[in-house]
Write a protein that holds these residues in place. Structure first.
Motif, PDB file in Angstrom:
ATOM      1  N   LEU A 197      25.328 -20.032  -7.250  1.00 20.08           N
ATOM      2  CA  LEU A 197      26.551 -19.245  -7.395  1.00 20.08           C
ATOM      3  C   LEU A 197      26.548 -18.185  -6.305  1.00 20.08           C
ATOM      4  N   HIS A 198      27.606 -18.142  -5.521  1.00 15.56           N
ATOM      5  CA  HIS A 198      27.704 -17.186  -4.411  1.00 15.56           C
ATOM      6  C   HIS A 198      28.949 -16.332  -4.629  1.00 15.56           C
ATOM      7  N   PRO A 199      28.807 -15.228  -5.391  1.00 16.75           N
ATOM      8  CA  PRO A 199      29.985 -14.389  -5.690  1.00 16.75           C
ATOM      9  C   PRO A 199      30.295 -13.415  -4.568  1.00 16.75           C
ATOM     10  N   GLY A 200      30.318 -13.903  -3.349  1.00 18.55           N
ATOM     11  CA  GLY A 200      30.526 -13.053  -2.185  1.00 18.55           C
ATOM     12  C   GLY A 200      31.988 -12.827  -1.887  1.00 18.55           C
ATOM     13  N   SER A 231      24.925 -11.490   0.368  1.00 13.65           N
ATOM     14  CA  SER A 231      24.412 -10.559   1.360  1.00 13.65           C
ATOM     15  C   SER A 231      23.870  -9.305   0.678  1.00 13.65           C
ATOM     16  N   PRO A 232      23.123  -8.466   1.406  1.00 14.83           N
ATOM     17  CA  PRO A 232      22.654  -7.213   0.804  1.00 14.83           C
ATOM     18  C   PRO A 232      23.803  -6.343   0.281  1.00 14.83           C
ATOM     19  N   GLY A 233      24.902  -6.256   1.017  1.00 16.55           N
ATOM     20  CA  GLY A 233      26.037  -5.481   0.547  1.00 16.55           C
ATOM     21  C   GLY A 233      26.641  -6.051  -0.713  1.00 16.55           C
ATOM     22  N   MET A 256      20.159 -12.555  -4.419  1.00 18.05           N
ATOM     23  CA  MET A 256      21.156 -11.848  -3.615  1.00 18.05           C
ATOM     24  C   MET A 256      20.478 -10.778  -2.757  1.00 18.05           C
ATOM     25  N   GLY A 257      20.823 -10.773  -1.476  1.00 13.32           N
ATOM     26  CA  GLY A 257      20.301  -9.771  -0.565  1.00 13.32           C
ATOM     27  C   GLY A 257      18.905 -10.037  -0.046  1.00 13.32           C
ATOM     28  N   ARG A 262      19.325 -19.033   7.451  1.00 11.87           N
ATOM     29  CA  ARG A 262      18.629 -20.324   7.417  1.00 11.87           C
ATOM     30  C   ARG A 262      18.002 -20.577   6.043  1.00 11.87           C
ATOM     31  N   GLU A 263      17.484 -19.536   5.406  1.00 12.62           N
ATOM     32  CA  GLU A 263      16.920 -19.698   4.057  1.00 12.62           C
ATOM     33  C   GLU A 263      18.008 -20.043   3.057  1.00 12.62           C
ATOM     34  N   LEU A 264      19.184 -19.443   3.211  1.00 15.97           N
ATOM     35  CA  LEU A 264      20.308 -19.793   2.340  1.00 15.97           C
ATOM     36  C   LEU A 264      20.688 -21.253   2.531  1.00 15.97           C
TER      37      LEU A 264
END
Length: 364
Positions: A197-200, A231-233, A256-257, A262-264
């Motif tokens: 899940l990427h709630p970005g 991302s960190p933010g 998250m963060g 590349r790891e993602l």
């Protein structure tokens, strides 16, 4: 001149001689220092160019942030990066590094000006900007009509090089065996199936971030393993708005963060589905042939016709009228994305994992 024509300027509009460098047919720079998803959708241009001109040396001009997604791609000989803060003299020097032709897949004005001052022999760009005079091969095709996918528009820019490119292949991303193995070790304590899940993207007109927590609970009750990324933010915002109110369900892995690009990518490659907005991870999943559920808002400039990931899965779009731009609370459909319920998204996750069918668009 037709709407999709190509015009030349300089040298009387005739062909500009191609400089031969070290036995290489042509040194071509594809320029689009942009976001992750935008640059992934440029990769088919490199593939089409290599197919049409096998001896060409193809370099991609990337943003520093997004460059890692391009690494190890077979059709890119080199990757250059810019931050967007370079002095003009540095950009001019960059374009003087043996470039025979530059194709501006997006017309960044300062870059076009630098290429002009560097006297790059062939400069391809759209013909519809006031600064298009800086290009000497101009493509007259409006993207704002949203009649084609962004990949087709990008590949079409190669017409300015005088090559026939044919149909565009979907983008494919490349990971090393070491990167995949590192992701497997990171996920070794989780069962299957695994869902990222990427709630970005916390701008207006995104699915409520609280819904991602609720989705994690729903998926885990259904026997799926959940990993959160961002991302960190985005991690800080998620912690403030969501985790301060209620913790994630036990067993959810919150990364998250903590991940590099590349790891993602490797984490997504070792998962079974990705849920995100219309953002980079959806295109990463498509490029790695991992099913995805993408949540698209109804704005016209976000139409799936142009921006959908090209892979397995589904694009969910609220069944409301398409809007030219978001007018926020003044809109009677201000709750547009909230009409996509957690139950609906969870069911689509289950289906894309079970079927791995080609991506479709569903209005809910």
């Amino acid at each position: 001149m037709s709407a999709s024509g190509v015009a030349g300027a300089g040298h009387g509009g005739g062909r500009i001689p191609i400089r031969r460098t070290y036995g290489i047919e042509m040194n071509v720079l594809l320029a689009r220092p942009d976001g992750i998803g935008d640059q992934i959708l440029c990769l088919p241009s490199a593939t089409a160019l290599k197919r049409a001109m096998p001896q060409a040396r193809v370099t991609f001009l990337s943003s520093v942030y997004a460059a890692p997604v391009l690494h190890h791609h077979a059709d890119l000989d080199e990757i250059w990066t810019v931050t967007g803060r370079e002095p003009l003299r540095e950009l001019i020097a960059m374009f003087r590094r043996g470039i025979d032709a530059v194709v501006f897949l997006k017309p960044f004005r300062r870059l076009m000006w630098a290429a002009f001052l560097a006297r790059v022999p062939i400069r391809v760009a759209t013909g519809y900007r006031w600064y298009s005079v800086l290009a000497n091969r101009r493509i007259y095709e409006h993207r704002k009509d949203f009649s084609k996918h962004e990949i087709e528009y990008n590949v079409g820019m190669l017409r300015g090089l005088g090559v026939s490119v044919g149909s565009a292949a979907p983008p494919r991303l490349v990971l090393t065996d070491e990167e995949r193995e590192a992701a497997r070790r990171r996920l070794s304590g989780l069962g299957v199936p695994r869902v990222v899940l990427h709630p970005g993207g916390f701008a207006a007109r995104r699915w409520r971030i609280e819904s991602y927590r609720d989705l994690a609970e729903h998926l885990q009750r259904a026997g799926m393993q959940v990993v959160l990324t961002g991302s960190p933010g985005e991690a800080a915002q998620f912690s403030k708005d969501v985790l301060s109110q209620r913790p994630l369900p036990e067993g959810t892995v919150n990364l998250m963060g903590t991940l590099s690009v590349r790891e993602l990518m490797a984490l997504i490659a070792e998962s079974h589905a990705v849920v995100s907005g219309a953002t980079g991870p959806a295109h990463i999943a498509a490029g790695l042939e991992v099913p995805n559920v993408s949540l698209f808002d109804p704005r016209r400039n976000n139409l799936p016709t142009r921006w959908k990931p090209l892979g397995f899965g589904v694009v969910l779009r609220p069944d409301v009228p398409t809007c030219e731009k978001c007018i926020y609370e003044a809109c009677p459909y201000w709750d547009c994305l909230d009409r996509l319920t957690v139950e609906t998204v969870a069911e689509q996750v289950r289906q894309v994992i079970a079927k791995r069918a080609p991506l479709k668009v569903v209005h809910v």
